[in-house]
Design an enzyme around this catalytic site. Structure first.
Site, short mmCIF file in Angstrom:
data_model
loop_
_atom_site.label_atom_id
_atom_site.label_comp_id
_atom_site.label_asym_id
_atom_site.label_seq_id
_atom_site.Cartn_x
_atom_site.Cartn_y
_atom_site.Cartn_z
N GLY A 12 99.02 -88.03 0.02
CA GLY A 12 98.04 -87.48 -0.92
C GLY A 12 98.61 -86.59 -2.00
N VAL A 65 95.86 -96.33 1.94
CA VAL A 65 95.25 -96.29 3.28
C VAL A 65 94.16 -97.34 3.48
CG1 VAL A 65 95.82 -93.88 3.81
CG2 VAL A 65 93.69 -94.41 2.58
N TYR A 155 78.34 -83.30 -5.90
CA TYR A 155 79.32 -83.68 -4.87
C TYR A 155 78.81 -84.88 -4.07
CZ TYR A 155 83.47 -82.72 -2.07
OH TYR A 155 84.70 -82.79 -1.46
N LYS A 162 82.65 -85.81 3.59
CA LYS A 162 83.30 -84.63 4.17
C LYS A 162 82.62 -84.20 5.47
CE LYS A 162 86.62 -83.99 1.16
NZ LYS A 162 87.94 -84.56 1.47
#
Ligand code: NAP
Length: 274
Positions: A12, A65, A155, A162
């Site tokens: 990352g 990924v 968001y 998250k």
């Protein structure tokens, strides 16, 4: 040298503003050896000098990924380089732009699945694939944000991702705890990075957080890096399944005082009225 003798992988790093770079650098300063990854050839050249700065000694590997074969290949490379590894930094998230603006209910199933795959499932897949080469007291760290537990404007989809990531940390921590492996997350305050640029009105978020956090400033990748290094080091050997806030204290604020009088006494005001 808190990380002396420790070897690990950092996923990352996009550039030197990435949170992952802050963590990797803090680990290097404390004596860790590491490998880092890049998403595709476009980023390989950009990351080569960063890998040098981190003293990776050529250990710069591709890892998208979303491609299981690349995670498998990463394990083979790490095994060849290090045998066993002591830490994994997973600092990866992605959501299509439509998931980070507009009405939450307009999110498409396709965007939802992409965000969950890249930002959440990847932690499970990387952890599972690399587990056979993890040392007995290895530590895994991922990055989350307050938007996973409370509403944050724009968001949207990433907030749901998250939330899932934070529970993934807890379930993985229980699962891997039997083998002595720890899994934690840092919930960082807002930081201007490439990923953050995808969130509408992000500059306003930065101003808002600095104004209302107890420490009256925004957190830096250096600060997140040091906290990350602690969670990867043996100093935190009794800590797992934790969501550790590194946000200048913003998350504790229920209702920020908007102004202070001349004696520093909190006052509430809105649109100039108190
Ligand atoms: P960043 O520098 O842009 O890092 C995000 C990284 O994710 C990039 O290196 C990106 O690679 C990588 N990535 C995206 N899709 C990927 C894939 N399919 N396979 C492998 N890597 C992939 O931004 P950052 O802010 O440091 O973000 C790191 C983590 O911190 C994220 O989980 C983010 O949600 C979290 N976080 C950020 C903030 C903030 O305000 N910045 C606050 C709290 C938590 P490319 O750049 O090569 O695409």
């Amino acid at each position: 040298m808190l990380m002396e003798g420790k070897k690990g992988i950092v996923l990352g790093i996009a550039n030197k503003k990435s949170i992952a770079f802050g963590i990797a650098n803090a680990c290097r300063e404390q004596g860790a050896q590491m490998a880092i990854t890049f998403l595709n050839e476009r980023f390989e050249q950009k990351l080569a000098p960063i890998a040098d700065d981190l003293e990776c000694d050529g250990r710069l590997y591709p890892c998208d990924v979303s491609k299981p074969e690349e995670i498998k290949a990463l394990r083979a490379s790490l095994e060849k380089d290090f045998g066993k590894i002591d830490f994994i930094v997973h600092s990866i998230a992605f959501a299509p732009k439509e998931g980070l603006e507009g009405r939450f209910s307009d999110i498409s199933k396709e965007s939802f699945n992409i965000a969950m795959d890249i930002s959440v499932f990847s932690l499970i897949e990387v952890a599972k694939e690399l587990k056979p080469i993890l040392s007995d007291n290895a530590s895994i760290l991922t990055l989350t944000y307050l938007g996973g537990v409370q509403y944050i404007p724009n968001y949207n989809l990433m907030g749901v991702a998250k939330a899932a990531l934070e529970m993934t940390v807890k379930y993985l921590a229980e699962d891997f705890g039997k083998d002595g492996i720890r899994v934690n997350a840092i919930s960082a305050g807002p930081i201007k990075t490439l990923a953050a640029a995808g969130i509408d009105d992000f500059s306003f978020m930065l101003k808002w957080n600095a104004a209302h956090a107890p420490l009256k400033q925004n957190v830096t990748i250096h600060q997140v890096g040091n906290s990350g290094m602690y969670l990867l080091s043996d100093l935190s050997s009794g800590v797992t399944g934790e969501i550790h806030y590194v946000d200048c204290g913003y998350n504790i604020m229920g209702m920020p005082a908007t102004v202070e009088d001349e004696n520093g006494k909190a006052k509430l005001a809105w649109n100039g009225e108190s």
